[in-house]
Design a protein around this motif. Structure first.
Motif, PDB file in Angstrom:
ATOM      1  N   GLU A 137       0.816  -1.205   0.000  1.00 28.05           N
ATOM      2  CA  GLU A 137       0.000   0.000   0.000  1.00 28.05           C
ATOM      3  C   GLU A 137       0.854   1.262   0.000  1.00 28.05           C
ATOM      4  OE1 GLU A 137      -3.986  -1.543   2.367  1.00 28.05           O
ATOM      5  OE2 GLU A 137      -2.423  -0.488   3.485  1.00 28.05           O
ATOM      6  N   VAL A 138       0.205   2.366  -0.370  1.00 30.84           N
ATOM      7  CA  VAL A 138       0.836   3.676  -0.259  1.00 30.84           C
ATOM      8  C   VAL A 138      -0.051   4.552   0.610  1.00 30.84           C
ATOM      9  CG1 VAL A 138       1.820   3.443  -2.570  1.00 30.84           C
ATOM     10  CG2 VAL A 138      -0.281   4.738  -2.271  1.00 30.84           C
ATOM     11  N   LEU A 139       0.556   5.539   1.229  1.00 27.20           N
ATOM     12  CA  LEU A 139      -0.191   6.539   1.983  1.00 27.20           C
ATOM     13  C   LEU A 139      -0.280   7.795   1.140  1.00 27.20           C
ATOM     14  CD1 LEU A 139      -1.573   7.161   4.708  1.00 27.20           C
ATOM     15  CD2 LEU A 139       0.596   8.164   5.464  1.00 27.20           C
ATOM     16  N   VAL A 140      -1.498   8.253   0.921  1.00 26.16           N
ATOM     17  CA  VAL A 140      -1.747   9.408   0.059  1.00 26.16           C
ATOM     18  C   VAL A 140      -2.225  10.586   0.894  1.00 26.16           C
ATOM     19  CG1 VAL A 140      -3.083  10.301  -1.889  1.00 26.16           C
ATOM     20  CG2 VAL A 140      -2.360   7.892  -1.864  1.00 26.16           C
ATOM     21  N   ARG A 141      -1.591  11.725   0.691  1.00 25.74           N
ATOM     22  CA  ARG A 141      -2.149  12.969   1.242  1.00 25.74           C
ATOM     23  C   ARG A 141      -3.245  13.399   0.280  1.00 25.74           C
ATOM     24  NH1 ARG A 141      -1.035  16.848   4.952  1.00 25.74           N
ATOM     25  NH2 ARG A 141      -1.953  18.890   4.534  1.00 25.74           N
ATOM     26  N   VAL A 142      -4.466  13.368   0.733  1.00 23.19           N
ATOM     27  CA  VAL A 142      -5.624  13.578  -0.141  1.00 23.19           C
ATOM     28  C   VAL A 142      -5.822  15.071  -0.409  1.00 23.19           C
ATOM     29  CG1 VAL A 142      -8.093  13.189  -0.425  1.00 23.19           C
ATOM     30  CG2 VAL A 142      -6.696  11.492   0.800  1.00 23.19           C
ATOM     31  N   HIS A 143      -5.833  15.433  -1.682  1.00 20.39           N
ATOM     32  CA  HIS A 143      -6.140  16.809  -2.072  1.00 20.39           C
ATOM     33  C   HIS A 143      -7.612  16.969  -2.435  1.00 20.39           C
ATOM     34  CE1 HIS A 143      -1.928  17.755  -1.902  1.00 20.39           C
ATOM     35  NE2 HIS A 143      -1.630  16.925  -2.882  1.00 20.39           N
ATOM     36  N   ALA A 144      -8.225  15.903  -2.924  1.00 21.45           N
ATOM     37  CA  ALA A 144      -9.642  15.939  -3.282  1.00 21.45           C
ATOM     38  C   ALA A 144     -10.174  14.510  -3.298  1.00 21.45           C
ATOM     39  CB  ALA A 144      -9.841  16.589  -4.650  1.00 21.45           C
ATOM     40  N   ALA A 145     -11.479  14.400  -3.104  1.00 21.55           N
ATOM     41  CA  ALA A 145     -12.149  13.098  -3.123  1.00 21.55           C
ATOM     42  C   ALA A 145     -13.410  13.212  -3.957  1.00 21.55           C
ATOM     43  CB  ALA A 145     -12.482  12.648  -1.700  1.00 21.55           C
ATOM     44  N   GLY A 146     -13.924  12.070  -4.381  1.00 13.70           N
ATOM     45  CA  GLY A 146     -15.124  12.053  -5.203  1.00 13.70           C
ATOM     46  C   GLY A 146     -16.313  11.491  -4.439  1.00 13.70           C
ATOM     47  N   LEU A 147     -17.498  11.928  -4.835  1.00  6.00           N
ATOM     48  CA  LEU A 147     -18.743  11.468  -4.234  1.00  6.00           C
ATOM     49  C   LEU A 147     -19.538  10.729  -5.302  1.00  6.00           C
ATOM     50  CD1 LEU A 147     -20.186  11.831  -1.452  1.00  6.00           C
ATOM     51  CD2 LEU A 147     -21.462  13.698  -2.503  1.00  6.00           C
ATOM     52  N   ASP A 148     -20.104   9.583  -4.953  1.00  6.25           N
ATOM     53  CA  ASP A 148     -20.865   8.803  -5.921  1.00  6.25           C
ATOM     54  C   ASP A 148     -21.897   7.966  -5.192  1.00  6.25           C
ATOM     55  OD1 ASP A 148     -19.722   5.824  -5.646  1.00  6.25           O
ATOM     56  OD2 ASP A 148     -18.082   7.237  -5.388  1.00  6.25           O
ATOM     57  N   ARG A 149     -22.723   7.253  -5.964  1.00  7.66           N
ATOM     58  CA  ARG A 149     -23.762   6.435  -5.343  1.00  7.66           C
ATOM     59  C   ARG A 149     -23.160   5.334  -4.473  1.00  7.66           C
ATOM     60  NH1 ARG A 149     -28.569   8.765  -4.964  1.00  7.66           N
ATOM     61  NH2 ARG A 149     -29.257   6.701  -4.265  1.00  7.66           N
ATOM     62  N   GLU A 170      -9.054  18.025  -8.222  1.00  5.73           N
ATOM     63  CA  GLU A 170     -10.501  17.926  -8.062  1.00  5.73           C
ATOM     64  C   GLU A 170     -11.134  17.132  -9.197  1.00  5.73           C
ATOM     65  OE1 GLU A 170      -8.984  21.263  -5.713  1.00  5.73           O
ATOM     66  OE2 GLU A 170      -8.768  20.734  -7.831  1.00  5.73           O
ATOM     67  N   GLN A 171     -10.685  17.352 -10.424  1.00  2.00           N
ATOM     68  CA  GLN A 171     -11.216  16.598 -11.555  1.00  2.00           C
ATOM     69  C   GLN A 171     -10.803  15.126 -11.484  1.00  2.00           C
ATOM     70  OE1 GLN A 171      -9.477  19.417 -14.441  1.00  2.00           O
ATOM     71  NE2 GLN A 171     -11.477  19.429 -15.449  1.00  2.00           N
ATOM     72  N   TYR A 231     -16.558  15.817 -15.779  1.00  2.01           N
ATOM     73  CA  TYR A 231     -17.438  16.979 -15.696  1.00  2.01           C
ATOM     74  C   TYR A 231     -17.763  17.200 -14.223  1.00  2.01           C
ATOM     75  CZ  TYR A 231     -21.132  20.326 -16.672  1.00  2.01           C
ATOM     76  OH  TYR A 231     -21.898  21.476 -16.723  1.00  2.01           O
ATOM     77  N   LEU A 232     -17.138  18.209 -13.635  1.00  2.67           N
ATOM     78  CA  LEU A 232     -17.272  18.479 -12.207  1.00  2.67           C
ATOM     79  C   LEU A 232     -18.354  19.525 -12.002  1.00  2.67           C
ATOM     80  CD1 LEU A 232     -16.118  17.798  -9.431  1.00  2.67           C
ATOM     81  CD2 LEU A 232     -14.378  19.544  -9.783  1.00  2.67           C
ATOM     82  N   ASP A 233     -19.486  19.089 -11.508  1.00  2.00           N
ATOM     83  CA  ASP A 233     -20.629  19.977 -11.330  1.00  2.00           C
ATOM     84  C   ASP A 233     -20.426  20.940 -10.172  1.00  2.00           C
ATOM     85  OD1 ASP A 233     -23.359  20.940 -11.520  1.00  2.00           O
ATOM     86  OD2 ASP A 233     -23.793  19.699  -9.782  1.00  2.00           O
ATOM     87  N   LYS A 234     -19.960  20.407  -9.031  1.00  3.15           N
ATOM     88  CA  LYS A 234     -19.873  21.222  -7.830  1.00  3.15           C
ATOM     89  C   LYS A 234     -18.899  20.581  -6.854  1.00  3.15           C
ATOM     90  CE  LYS A 234     -23.066  23.768  -4.810  1.00  3.15           C
ATOM     91  NZ  LYS A 234     -24.492  23.973  -4.465  1.00  3.15           N
ATOM     92  N   THR A 235     -18.225  21.407  -6.067  1.00  7.09           N
ATOM     93  CA  THR A 235     -17.342  20.881  -5.015  1.00  7.09           C
ATOM     94  C   THR A 235     -17.790  21.411  -3.658  1.00  7.09           C
ATOM     95  OG1 THR A 235     -15.747  22.698  -5.240  1.00  7.09           O
ATOM     96  CG2 THR A 235     -15.357  20.710  -6.571  1.00  7.09           C
ATOM     97  N   PHE A 236     -17.517  20.612  -2.638  1.00 13.51           N
ATOM     98  CA  PHE A 236     -17.820  20.975  -1.257  1.00 13.51           C
ATOM     99  C   PHE A 236     -16.565  20.756  -0.420  1.00 13.51           C
ATOM    100  CE2 PHE A 236     -21.810  19.826  -3.160  1.00 13.51           C
ATOM    101  CZ  PHE A 236     -22.786  20.595  -2.542  1.00 13.51           C
ATOM    102  N   GLY A 287     -17.517  16.758  -6.152  1.00 12.53           N
ATOM    103  CA  GLY A 287     -16.208  16.533  -5.537  1.00 12.53           C
ATOM    104  C   GLY A 287     -16.136  17.093  -4.126  1.00 12.53           C
ATOM    105  N   ILE A 288     -15.187  16.568  -3.359  1.00 12.26           N
ATOM    106  CA  ILE A 288     -14.895  17.042  -2.006  1.00 12.26           C
ATOM    107  C   ILE A 288     -13.463  17.566  -2.002  1.00 12.26           C
ATOM    108  CG2 ILE A 288     -14.744  16.427   0.436  1.00 12.26           C
ATOM    109  CD1 ILE A 288     -17.572  16.160  -0.801  1.00 12.26           C
ATOM    110  N   THR A 289     -13.273  18.765  -1.514  1.00 10.80           N
ATOM    111  CA  THR A 289     -11.931  19.370  -1.504  1.00 10.80           C
ATOM    112  C   THR A 289     -11.371  19.431  -0.093  1.00 10.80           C
ATOM    113  OG1 THR A 289     -12.904  21.590  -1.334  1.00 10.80           O
ATOM    114  CG2 THR A 289     -12.419  20.772  -3.539  1.00 10.80           C
TER     115      THR A 289
END
Length: 343
Positions: A51-63, A143-144, A313-318, A340-342
């Motif tokens: 595994e790798v450890l990632v410093r998260v800059h953005a995340a995605g939201l989905d069903r 974010e994209q 296609y990024l509609d909106k970020t929170f 997206g989540i920032t």
């Protein structure tokens, strides 16, 4: 802390040694609606050899994150945890920078920008298996990139692996304005198909912007009652009945059921299972699939993104602290493309 896992003894690279080993994360202690999500400060995850450890800059939201939050269909709880989530940190999609790698990791180094599938991505740091990541395309933002993995891989596997898409085919995409649908339209065009997207009145313009050759407004027209018949249908939303799907197919066409939120609370797949049972007795092919998290598919998508054939296609970020609000926005069906989540 429940989020901590055993650390690899030969960890390569490290986050700032001056910090306290803690991080901000969105957690849930039980299954339920968006109110179960809250921001907390918890221990940073460790990583295993692969595994790798990632410093998260953005995340995605989905069903998929909605299903993880609610614990429905209930069969998922056999894996996720019967009474409460085994991993309290929400989120699947991520994009960020590698800050540490396990001793068995060979594909990534500290400092590289990556995107893919993580274990709890609504957090400042997330662990991810090496084979579930790829290098972030250089021509898009974090974010994209963060809104690509789950939805785009689902669309790719649905068209390519389950649907066996071929150049020149007439392809129908239901839910064409949503997360999976937005990628499915673009991918079908990249496979040189003639694409028709189905969506609501307010979203016809965005589906055309994805490259759809034709757009059907389902509030005014029933795709199953038109004169056009399709070689392949990727059913992402709307829960059309099997007779309606068959009516819209050619005599030897294929329908791939990729989604549907009304498949029952137990398995969530009642319509899919009926399709599989019926398929051997008709000339048309009715099938379903479960998407698999693979780094090789992410690499293919990265190539398509860098070539300009597919774009998120990024509609909106929170921001992270408003994840619950983002989930409600997704549930309300307002999203056009991805959310997206920032951090």
């Amino acid at each position: 802390m429940a989020n901590r896992v055993e650390r690899d003894e030969e960890l390569v690279g490290a986050v700032d040694p001056a910090d306290d080993g803690m991080m901000r994360a969105v957690v849930q202690k039980r299954y339920g609606d968006a109110d179960v999500l809250h921001l907390a400060r918890i221990s940073r995850p460790g990583i295993k050899v692969d595994e790798v450890l990632v410093r998260v800059h953005a995340a995605g939201l989905d069903r998929g994150t909605w299903h993880l939050m609610t614990g429905r269909p209930y069969v998922m709880r056999l894996v996720l945890g019967l009474r409460r989530p085994k991993n309290p940190v929400s989120g699947l999609d991520l994009a960020g920078t590698v800050v540490a790698v396990g001793s068995g990791v060979t594909r990534f180094q500290v400092g590289e920008e990556v995107f893919g599938f993580g274990k709890g991505s609504f957090a400042e740091y997330a662990a991810a298996k090496e084979n579930k990541l790829a290098r972030k395309p250089a021509n898009i933002s974090f974010e994209q990139a963060a809104v690509v993995p789950v939805s785009a891989v689902t669309a790719l596997q649905g068209l390519r692996d389950a649907g066996h898409i071929q150049p020149g085919q007439k392809v129908l995409i239901t839910g064409a304005s949503g997360g999976v649908g937005s990628y499915a339209v673009q991918l079908a065009k990249a496979f040189d198909a003639e694409v028709t997207g189905v969506c609501s009145t307010a979203k016809t313009d965005v589906v055309r912007s994805f490259g759809a050759d034709h757009v059907i407004d389902y509030t005014r027209e029933d795709f199953a009652k038109g004169t056009q018949h399709y070689d392949l249908i990727l059913d992402c939303a709307g829960n059309p009945t099997l007779p309606r799907l068959r009516q819209a197919l050619t005599t030897t066409g294929t329908a791939v059921i990729a989604g549907g939120e009304h498949g029952g609370n137990i398995t969530g797949m009642s319509r899919q299972l009926r399709a599989l049972a019926l398929s051997p007795f008709v000339h048309q092919r009715l099938t379903m699939f479960a998407s698999t998290q693979r780094g090789t598919d992410l690499e293919q998508l990265a190539d398509l993104i860098e070539s300009g054939k597919v774009m998120p296609y990024l509609d909106k970020t929170f921001p992270l602290e408003r994840v619950a609000e983002a989930m409600r926005y997704l549930e309300a069906g307002k999203a056009r493309g991805k959310v997206g989540i920032t951090l």
